[in-house]
Design a protein around this motif. Structure first.
Motif, PDB file in Angstrom:
ATOM      1  N   ASP A  53     -19.711  54.375   2.479  1.00 41.79           N
ATOM      2  CA  ASP A  53     -19.493  53.186   3.312  1.00 41.79           C
ATOM      3  C   ASP A  53     -20.439  53.181   4.512  1.00 41.79           C
ATOM      4  O   ASP A  53     -20.981  52.144   4.883  1.00 41.79           O
ATOM      5  N   ALA A  71     -23.280  50.448   5.321  1.00 42.63           N
ATOM      6  CA  ALA A  71     -23.330  49.740   6.615  1.00 42.63           C
ATOM      7  C   ALA A  71     -24.721  49.863   7.231  1.00 42.63           C
ATOM      8  O   ALA A  71     -25.250  48.901   7.790  1.00 42.63           O
ATOM      9  N   ASN A 118     -19.318  40.353   3.757  1.00 41.59           N
ATOM     10  CA  ASN A 118     -19.061  40.036   5.169  1.00 41.59           C
ATOM     11  C   ASN A 118     -17.917  39.049   5.319  1.00 41.59           C
ATOM     12  O   ASN A 118     -17.103  39.169   6.248  1.00 41.59           O
ATOM     13  N   LEU A 124     -14.659  40.928   4.791  1.00 39.05           N
ATOM     14  CA  LEU A 124     -14.372  41.765   5.967  1.00 39.05           C
ATOM     15  C   LEU A 124     -13.883  40.903   7.132  1.00 39.05           C
ATOM     16  O   LEU A 124     -12.965  41.282   7.853  1.00 39.05           O
ATOM     17  N   ARG A 177     -18.696  46.926  10.869  1.00 41.77           N
ATOM     18  CA  ARG A 177     -17.929  47.955  10.152  1.00 41.77           C
ATOM     19  C   ARG A 177     -17.809  49.221  10.997  1.00 41.77           C
ATOM     20  O   ARG A 177     -16.809  49.928  10.932  1.00 41.77           O
ATOM     21  N   SER A 233      -9.995  45.472   4.163  1.00 46.34           N
ATOM     22  CA  SER A 233     -10.637  46.747   4.492  1.00 46.34           C
ATOM     23  C   SER A 233     -11.943  46.867   3.710  1.00 46.34           C
ATOM     24  O   SER A 233     -12.173  46.144   2.743  1.00 46.34           O
ATOM     25  N   ASP A 234     -12.795  47.798   4.141  1.00 41.65           N
ATOM     26  CA  ASP A 234     -14.062  48.044   3.444  1.00 41.65           C
ATOM     27  C   ASP A 234     -13.812  48.344   1.976  1.00 41.65           C
ATOM     28  O   ASP A 234     -14.488  47.811   1.104  1.00 41.65           O
ATOM     29  N   LYS A 235     -12.824  49.189   1.722  1.00 42.60           N
ATOM     30  CA  LYS A 235     -12.525  49.614   0.350  1.00 42.60           C
ATOM     31  C   LYS A 235     -12.092  48.422  -0.506  1.00 42.60           C
ATOM     32  O   LYS A 235     -12.581  48.229  -1.618  1.00 42.60           O
ATOM     33  N   LYS A 253     -15.153  49.169  14.014  1.00 40.59           N
ATOM     34  CA  LYS A 253     -13.749  49.385  13.645  1.00 40.59           C
ATOM     35  C   LYS A 253     -13.325  50.849  13.826  1.00 40.59           C
ATOM     36  O   LYS A 253     -12.142  51.143  13.893  1.00 40.59           O
ATOM     37  N   MET A 261     -14.618  56.380   7.890  1.00 36.99           N
ATOM     38  CA  MET A 261     -15.279  55.751   6.745  1.00 36.99           C
ATOM     39  C   MET A 261     -15.975  56.814   5.894  1.00 36.99           C
ATOM     40  O   MET A 261     -16.375  57.859   6.398  1.00 36.99           O
ATOM     41  N   GLU A 280     -24.799  46.456   9.267  1.00 37.12           N
ATOM     42  CA  GLU A 280     -23.537  45.809   9.614  1.00 37.12           C
ATOM     43  C   GLU A 280     -22.806  46.598  10.705  1.00 37.12           C
ATOM     44  O   GLU A 280     -22.042  47.517  10.422  1.00 37.12           O
TER      45      GLU A 280
END
Length: 192
Positions: free
Chosen positions: A97, A101, A153, A156, A109, A161-163, A112, A93, A106
């Motif tokens: 990111d 997080a 959230n 996700l 994330r 994906s986060d992006k 992962k 990440m 979070e």
């Protein structure tokens, strides 16, 4: 202490590099975020480094910028997080990111990232709180309103994906409700 290397890139074997500095070849381990931005073999490269001296090895870790090295150093101070795990986090990440997080607490994330379990993720969030966030990786890590956090959230949890989730979140107008925001973000994702 070796803090910076400037030389010719001789080999690239992820995650390790061989850099020739005045006739001496240094083996340097780098996160994938740095690896992807390297010049070609035979070209000049500059890396910020962190040297770790152990009883059984002298290791050198390289980074494309000082910010990445600073985050690496914060990570390895945490109990249970070694250099390999820190490289894995930075490979999995971006700094922005990671900062987001931490800001939003979070752990999902972080879990992962290969090698990070639930307990380690929670320890990371606890120990990095206040140290990582507003000042480092501030690109997208400023305070996110609660509804935006819930929308993020939800995206996700749906497997984005986060992006992808963060890009979709940018299309949602500020002040949108959670259900409307999720619908708008999903619409934006379906167009992409």
């Amino acid at each position: 202490m070796i803090g910076r290397l400037s030389g010719i890139l001789l080999e690239k074997n992820p995650p390790q590099l061989l850099v020739d500095c005045g006739g001496v070849g240094y083996e340097v381990d780098v996160p994938m975020s740095t690896f992807y931005n390297l010049p070609g073999v035979g070209e000049k490269v500059v890396l910020f480094t962190h040297q770790a001296i152990r009883e059984d090895a002298h290791l050198l870790f390289g980074f494309g910028n000082a910010e990445e090295r600073a985050v690496f150093r914060q990570l390895i101070k945490i109990t249970g997080v070694g250099a390999r795990t820190a490289l894995s986090i930075l490979s999995g990440m971006s700094i922005a990111d990671l900062a987001q997080a931490v800001t939003l607490q979070e752990s999902g994330r972080l879990v992962k990232v290969p090698g990070i379990g639930k307990k380690t993720a929670e320890r990371l969030l606890l120990e990095l709180k206040g140290k990582l966030g507003a000042d480092i990786g501030a690109g997208g890590a400023h305070a996110v309103p609660d509804s935006q956090s819930d929308i993020l959230n939800a995206l996700l949890a749906l497997g984005y994906s986060d992006k992808e989730a963060l890009l979709a979140l940018k299309t949602v107008p500020a002040g949108s409700g959670v259900s409307d925001g999720i619908k708008q973000a999903l619409k934006a994702l379906s167009k992409g």
